[in-house]
Design a protein around this motif. Sequence first.
Motif, mmCIF file in Angstrom:
data_model
loop_
_atom_site.group_PDB
_atom_site.id
_atom_site.type_symbol
_atom_site.label_atom_id
_atom_site.label_comp_id
_atom_site.label_asym_id
_atom_site.label_seq_id
_atom_site.Cartn_x
_atom_site.Cartn_y
_atom_site.Cartn_z
ATOM 1 N N LYS A 55 -47.755 19.834 -73.928
ATOM 2 C CA LYS A 55 -47.203 20.900 -74.318
ATOM 3 C C LYS A 55 -46.151 21.455 -73.162
ATOM 4 N N ASP A 56 -46.843 21.379 -71.886
ATOM 5 C CA ASP A 56 -46.021 21.560 -70.714
ATOM 6 C C ASP A 56 -44.590 20.696 -70.594
ATOM 7 N N ALA A 57 -44.778 19.347 -70.903
ATOM 8 C CA ALA A 57 -43.518 18.542 -71.023
ATOM 9 C C ALA A 57 -42.577 18.926 -72.230
ATOM 10 N N GLN A 58 -43.110 19.230 -73.277
ATOM 11 C CA GLN A 58 -42.044 19.815 -74.173
ATOM 12 C C GLN A 58 -41.491 20.936 -73.865
ATOM 13 N N GLU A 59 -42.267 21.915 -73.182
ATOM 14 C CA GLU A 59 -41.583 23.312 -72.613
ATOM 15 C C GLU A 59 -40.591 22.970 -71.573
ATOM 16 N N TYR A 60 -40.876 21.903 -70.949
ATOM 17 C CA TYR A 60 -39.832 21.777 -69.744
ATOM 18 C C TYR A 60 -38.806 21.107 -70.166
ATOM 19 N N ILE A 61 -38.795 20.216 -71.300
ATOM 20 C CA ILE A 61 -37.730 19.572 -72.054
ATOM 21 C C ILE A 61 -36.887 20.752 -72.737
ATOM 22 N N ARG A 190 -24.066 18.489 -62.050
ATOM 23 C CA ARG A 190 -25.511 19.221 -62.634
ATOM 24 C C ARG A 190 -25.844 18.788 -63.919
ATOM 25 N N GLN A 191 -24.880 18.560 -64.970
ATOM 26 C CA GLN A 191 -25.158 17.831 -66.002
ATOM 27 C C GLN A 191 -25.834 16.524 -66.077
ATOM 28 N N THR A 192 -25.274 15.739 -65.278
ATOM 29 C CA THR A 192 -26.049 14.478 -64.977
ATOM 30 C C THR A 192 -27.368 14.555 -64.571
ATOM 31 N N SER A 198 -34.355 15.343 -67.956
ATOM 32 C CA SER A 198 -34.826 15.372 -69.268
ATOM 33 C C SER A 198 -35.189 14.086 -69.690
ATOM 34 N N ALA A 199 -34.604 12.948 -69.353
ATOM 35 C CA ALA A 199 -35.032 11.480 -69.568
ATOM 36 C C ALA A 199 -36.210 11.334 -69.122
ATOM 37 N N SER A 200 -36.476 11.645 -67.910
ATOM 38 C CA SER A 200 -37.712 11.179 -67.139
ATOM 39 C C SER A 200 -38.896 11.988 -67.867
ATOM 40 N N LYS A 201 -38.519 13.233 -68.157
ATOM 41 C CA LYS A 201 -39.718 14.000 -68.699
ATOM 42 C C LYS A 201 -39.991 13.643 -70.212
ATOM 43 N N LYS A 202 -38.689 13.076 -70.807
ATOM 44 C CA LYS A 202 -39.134 12.523 -72.286
ATOM 45 C C LYS A 202 -39.883 11.063 -72.069
ATOM 46 N N ALA A 203 -39.743 10.384 -71.225
ATOM 47 C CA ALA A 203 -40.691 9.185 -71.045
ATOM 48 C C ALA A 203 -41.986 9.743 -70.703
ATOM 49 N N GLY A 385 -24.997 15.688 -77.922
ATOM 50 C CA GLY A 385 -26.098 15.508 -76.974
ATOM 51 C C GLY A 385 -27.223 14.850 -77.306
ATOM 52 N N THR A 386 -28.385 15.064 -76.858
ATOM 53 C CA THR A 386 -29.631 14.158 -76.864
ATOM 54 C C THR A 386 -30.841 15.335 -76.708
ATOM 55 N N THR A 387 -30.550 16.519 -77.320
ATOM 56 C CA THR A 387 -31.637 17.499 -77.048
ATOM 57 C C THR A 387 -32.697 17.425 -78.128
ATOM 58 N N GLY A 388 -33.856 17.768 -77.959
ATOM 59 C CA GLY A 388 -35.212 17.581 -78.758
ATOM 60 C C GLY A 388 -35.495 16.234 -78.742
ATOM 61 N N SER A 389 -36.278 15.774 -79.839
ATOM 62 C CA SER A 389 -36.847 14.393 -79.975
ATOM 63 C C SER A 389 -35.749 13.293 -80.447
ATOM 64 N N SER A 390 -34.959 12.902 -79.395
ATOM 65 C CA SER A 390 -33.901 12.159 -79.381
ATOM 66 C C SER A 390 -33.819 10.949 -78.377
ATOM 67 N N THR A 391 -33.355 9.830 -78.670
ATOM 68 C CA THR A 391 -33.330 8.516 -77.780
ATOM 69 C C THR A 391 -32.042 8.177 -77.083
#
Length: 412
Positions: A55-61, A190-192, A198-203, A385-391
Amino acid sequence: MFKKTISLALSIVLVTTMSFASLADVKNEKNKLSNLEKKERKLVEQKKDLKKKKKDAQEYIANVDKQIGDVAKDIYKTQGQLKKVDKKIVKTKKKLNKAKKSIKIQTRDMTKRIQYMYENGSSEILDMLLNSKGISDFLSKAEYITELSEYDRKMLNKLKETKNAIKKSKEVLETSKIQLDGLQEEQKNRQTTLKKLSASKKAELKDYSKLLKNKEADANKITEEIAAQKSAIAAAEAAEEARQRQIAQEAARQSDAINKKNNAAYKKHGNNGGGSYNQGVPGGGWTWPCPGHTSVSSGFGTRKDPFGGGGSYMHNGIDIPAPAGTPVVAASSGTVAWSSYSTTAGNWIGISHGNGVVSVYMHMSSRIAVAGQHVNKGQTIGLVGTTGSSTGNHLHFGVQLNGSYVNPLGYV
């Protein structure tokens, strides 16, 4: 008589020994159950901890995705400002070149007049004197020459002032362009950084999902083992109760046999009771939602879970891969039904086109259109973009008909 007494004692000792063995079995089975229940409680705590981390990871993402959206929108605005500044610089350069050319022409003409007057000054004054009708006419002509020279000086000074003003304007615009370029570079950096976070937290989220899935499997296995252990305990307790009854029956039988001295045989007792849809295409005429990017990486229909969860699920749209920041446009004119963020869809927008038809746009880095806004076909409503549940960077485009998803390729 003595033999019968010995026989009774031996029987009681044998049955009692069997009883002790039975009690040890029950205790052993209960110990096993206790250990299993401890494992179950530990698994419950581990699952609780993993769910919290997930849940914390989802909120962070979600938070990082929002920041990515804000930065993407800022980059989009800065690009627009840069285009305007570039156009102004081009126009200013043209004005500056025109002013320089005018100064050059004016300087050349004035130089010729000064040179002419310098070379022919005396004879021209004599001609003016001889050809004048009078002193008044002579003075008028002399004054005209003086005014012409004064005009030349004023025009030249005015042109120089205009040139300097244009030059300063150009310098201001170029400074503004340098500042905007620097701002855009900072925004892209900043975007990079945010995308890496985001990618790290999604992993990390993917790992939590896998661990949670394994813990669920372990918990199900423990639940089955506990149920089986309870059954084993119940069976052991039932066997113990049966053995206790057997002890009592045997003791009673032996006691009865001793008391019946003249009975040559004992009467034995026993207890055997024991126990295809309608798409509703509104006449066509829709435009592609991601101009310049027409490939489809995943179509409408059943597909495997891309996050490694196992199994398959219904993919209710088409995936169109494109670089981050690519404009997303309204496939058809309509009213924005929603413009919000979802942990699965990310930044997403739905546009109502009437007759129960709604187009859906998911995983955008930023939303430009807002709820309640009327948008025209081809109008930019967001950025890829690649927000939410996206690869990866892409646009998920879907179409709902009366609340159910249908194949969007029937519309675009």
